[in-house]
Design an enzyme around this catalytic site. Structure first.
Site, PDB file in Angstrom:
ATOM      1  N   LYS A  11      10.359  22.634  -6.773  1.00  0.00           N
ATOM      2  CA  LYS A  11      10.896  22.342  -8.104  1.00  0.00           C
ATOM      3  C   LYS A  11      11.519  23.590  -8.764  1.00  0.00           C
ATOM      4  O   LYS A  11      11.268  24.724  -8.329  1.00  0.00           O
ATOM      5  CB  LYS A  11       9.774  21.774  -8.974  1.00  0.00           C
ATOM      6  CG  LYS A  11       9.243  20.420  -8.480  1.00  0.00           C
ATOM      7  CD  LYS A  11       8.182  19.861  -9.430  1.00  0.00           C
ATOM      8  CE  LYS A  11       7.690  18.500  -8.986  1.00  0.00           C
ATOM      9  NZ  LYS A  11       6.711  17.926  -9.954  1.00  0.00           N
ATOM     10  N   TYR A  51      12.856   9.590 -10.233  1.00  0.00           N
ATOM     11  CA  TYR A  51      11.547   9.426 -10.885  1.00  0.00           C
ATOM     12  C   TYR A  51      11.437   8.113 -11.666  1.00  0.00           C
ATOM     13  O   TYR A  51      10.601   8.001 -12.560  1.00  0.00           O
ATOM     14  CB  TYR A  51      11.265  10.612 -11.812  1.00  0.00           C
ATOM     15  CG  TYR A  51      10.685  11.815 -11.098  1.00  0.00           C
ATOM     16  CD1 TYR A  51       9.426  11.755 -10.498  1.00  0.00           C
ATOM     17  CD2 TYR A  51      11.373  13.016 -11.019  1.00  0.00           C
ATOM     18  CE1 TYR A  51       8.882  12.852  -9.837  1.00  0.00           C
ATOM     19  CE2 TYR A  51      10.836  14.117 -10.353  1.00  0.00           C
ATOM     20  CZ  TYR A  51       9.586  14.024  -9.778  1.00  0.00           C
ATOM     21  OH  TYR A  51       9.042  15.104  -9.123  1.00  0.00           O
ATOM     22  N   ASN A 114       5.046  22.175 -12.006  1.00  0.00           N
ATOM     23  CA  ASN A 114       3.994  22.376 -11.005  1.00  0.00           C
ATOM     24  C   ASN A 114       4.531  22.611  -9.589  1.00  0.00           C
ATOM     25  O   ASN A 114       3.890  22.281  -8.601  1.00  0.00           O
ATOM     26  CB  ASN A 114       2.983  21.230 -11.057  1.00  0.00           C
ATOM     27  CG  ASN A 114       3.621  19.879 -10.795  1.00  0.00           C
ATOM     28  OD1 ASN A 114       4.814  19.803 -10.544  1.00  0.00           O
ATOM     29  ND2 ASN A 114       2.830  18.819 -10.849  1.00  0.00           N
ATOM     30  N   HIS A 117       6.880  18.728  -5.306  1.00  0.00           N
ATOM     31  CA  HIS A 117       6.704  17.275  -5.256  1.00  0.00           C
ATOM     32  C   HIS A 117       6.419  16.898  -3.808  1.00  0.00           C
ATOM     33  O   HIS A 117       6.987  17.485  -2.898  1.00  0.00           O
ATOM     34  CB  HIS A 117       7.984  16.548  -5.710  1.00  0.00           C
ATOM     35  CG  HIS A 117       7.985  15.091  -5.332  1.00  0.00           C
ATOM     36  ND1 HIS A 117       7.404  14.129  -6.122  1.00  0.00           N
ATOM     37  CD2 HIS A 117       8.433  14.446  -4.216  1.00  0.00           C
ATOM     38  CE1 HIS A 117       7.519  12.950  -5.521  1.00  0.00           C
ATOM     39  NE2 HIS A 117       8.138  13.111  -4.367  1.00  0.00           N
ATOM     40  N   GLU A 128      12.145   8.006  -0.339  1.00  0.00           N
ATOM     41  CA  GLU A 128      12.501   9.323  -0.886  1.00  0.00           C
ATOM     42  C   GLU A 128      13.298  10.164   0.112  1.00  0.00           C
ATOM     43  O   GLU A 128      14.205  10.901  -0.287  1.00  0.00           O
ATOM     44  CB  GLU A 128      11.228  10.064  -1.328  1.00  0.00           C
ATOM     45  CG  GLU A 128      10.594   9.410  -2.556  1.00  0.00           C
ATOM     46  CD  GLU A 128       9.341  10.108  -3.046  1.00  0.00           C
ATOM     47  OE1 GLU A 128       8.799   9.655  -4.072  1.00  0.00           O
ATOM     48  OE2 GLU A 128       8.886  11.097  -2.432  1.00  0.00           O
TER      49      GLU A 128
HETATM   50  P1  IDP Z   1       2.186  14.166  -8.419  1.00  0.00           P
HETATM   51  O1  IDP Z   1       3.473  14.966  -8.471  1.00  0.00           O
HETATM   52  O2  IDP Z   1       0.987  15.050  -8.184  1.00  0.00           O
HETATM   53  O3  IDP Z   1       2.256  13.007  -7.453  1.00  0.00           O
HETATM   54  P2  IDP Z   1       2.485  12.265 -10.651  1.00  0.00           P
HETATM   55  O4  IDP Z   1       1.365  11.728 -11.485  1.00  0.00           O
HETATM   56  O5  IDP Z   1       3.156  11.307  -9.694  1.00  0.00           O
HETATM   57  O6  IDP Z   1       1.940  13.563  -9.891  1.00  0.00           O
HETATM   58  O7  IDP Z   1       3.561  12.838 -11.658  1.00  0.00           O
HETATM   59  C1  IDP Z   1       4.851  13.201 -11.226  1.00  0.00           C
HETATM   60  C2  IDP Z   1       5.239  14.505 -11.883  1.00  0.00           C
HETATM   61  O8  IDP Z   1       5.357  14.296 -13.278  1.00  0.00           O
HETATM   62  C3  IDP Z   1       4.216  15.636 -11.757  1.00  0.00           C
HETATM   63  O9  IDP Z   1       4.285  16.326 -10.538  1.00  0.00           O
HETATM   64  C4  IDP Z   1       4.589  16.511 -12.937  1.00  0.00           C
HETATM   65  O10 IDP Z   1       5.728  17.332 -12.665  1.00  0.00           O
HETATM   66  C5  IDP Z   1       4.983  15.469 -13.987  1.00  0.00           C
HETATM   67  N1  IDP Z   1       3.838  15.164 -14.866  1.00  0.00           N
HETATM   68  C6  IDP Z   1       2.731  14.440 -14.561  1.00  0.00           C
HETATM   69  N2  IDP Z   1       1.887  14.363 -15.606  1.00  0.00           N
HETATM   70  C7  IDP Z   1       2.477  15.046 -16.610  1.00  0.00           C
HETATM   71  C8  IDP Z   1       2.099  15.339 -17.973  1.00  0.00           C
HETATM   72  O11 IDP Z   1       1.039  14.942 -18.461  1.00  0.00           O
HETATM   73  N3  IDP Z   1       2.987  16.101 -18.698  1.00  0.00           N
HETATM   74  C9  IDP Z   1       4.181  16.558 -18.186  1.00  0.00           C
HETATM   75  N4  IDP Z   1       4.551  16.295 -16.915  1.00  0.00           N
HETATM   76  C10 IDP Z   1       3.728  15.559 -16.140  1.00  0.00           C
END
Ligand code: IDP
Length: 140
Positions: A11, A51, A114, A117, A128
């Site tokens: 990312k 997304y 984070n 992905h 994907e």
């Molecule tokens: P994952 O990437 O670990 O599978 P998901 O719940 O599918 O997690 O969420 C997709 C992406 O959305 C996350 O990797 C993160 O970048 C973003 N995200 C998830 N929860 C939050 C939040 O509470 N605040 C802001 N961004 C979030």
């Protein structure tokens, strides 16, 4: 366990900090092979489409803007149980909850920014991978 392929994205928070090599080393050390990789800049529309499953979540707009803010590295990782293995190497979504040694524990800035992905299931991995790569770009 079967050989699988999964879609990974490094990312913007990580590409910006020049962490692609360090993150790729984590994948390779875990036995995942990078079988395709390219650096691209997503438009806001493309990020929104990728997304789409999160459309109703409160962070959707913020997430799409972040993903379109700077280049990302999209890649296909291959290996035994690659989907679950990649999720393990990535660590929990929230870096505060990620296990030691995981990518998100070491590199992620926040729950949103984070660093990586990874597809969460075989069906999503197929969709994907096809979102970013043509058959010609995927060597057997
Ligand atoms: P994952 O990437 O670990 O599978 P998901 O719940 O599918 O997690 O969420 C997709 C992406 O959305 C996350 O990797 C993160 O970048 C973003 N995200 C998830 N929860 C939050 C939040 O509470 N605040 C802001 N961004 C979030």
């Amino acid at each position: 366990m079967a050989i699988e392929r999964t879609l990974s994205i490094i990312k913007p928070d990580a590409t910006r900090r020049n962490l692609t090599g360090k993150i790729n080393a984590k994948f390779e050390e875990a036995g995942l092979r990078i079988v395709a990789q390219k650096r691209i800049k997503l438009s806001l529309e493309q990020a929104g489409k990728f997304y789409e499953v999160h459309k109703e979540r409160p962070f959707y707009g913020e997430l799409c803007e972040f993903m379109a803010s700077e280049p990302v590295v999209v890649q296909v990782l291959e290996g035994e149980g690659a989907i679950a293995k990649n999720r393990e190497v990535m660590g929990a979504t929230n870096p505060a909850q990620a296990a030691d040694g995981t990518i998100r524990k070491e590199f992620a800035l926040s729950v949103g920014e984070n660093s990586v992905h990874g597809s969460d299931a075989p069906e999503t991995a197929a969709v994907e991978i096809a979102f970013f790569f043509s058959g010609l770009e995927l060597v057997g």
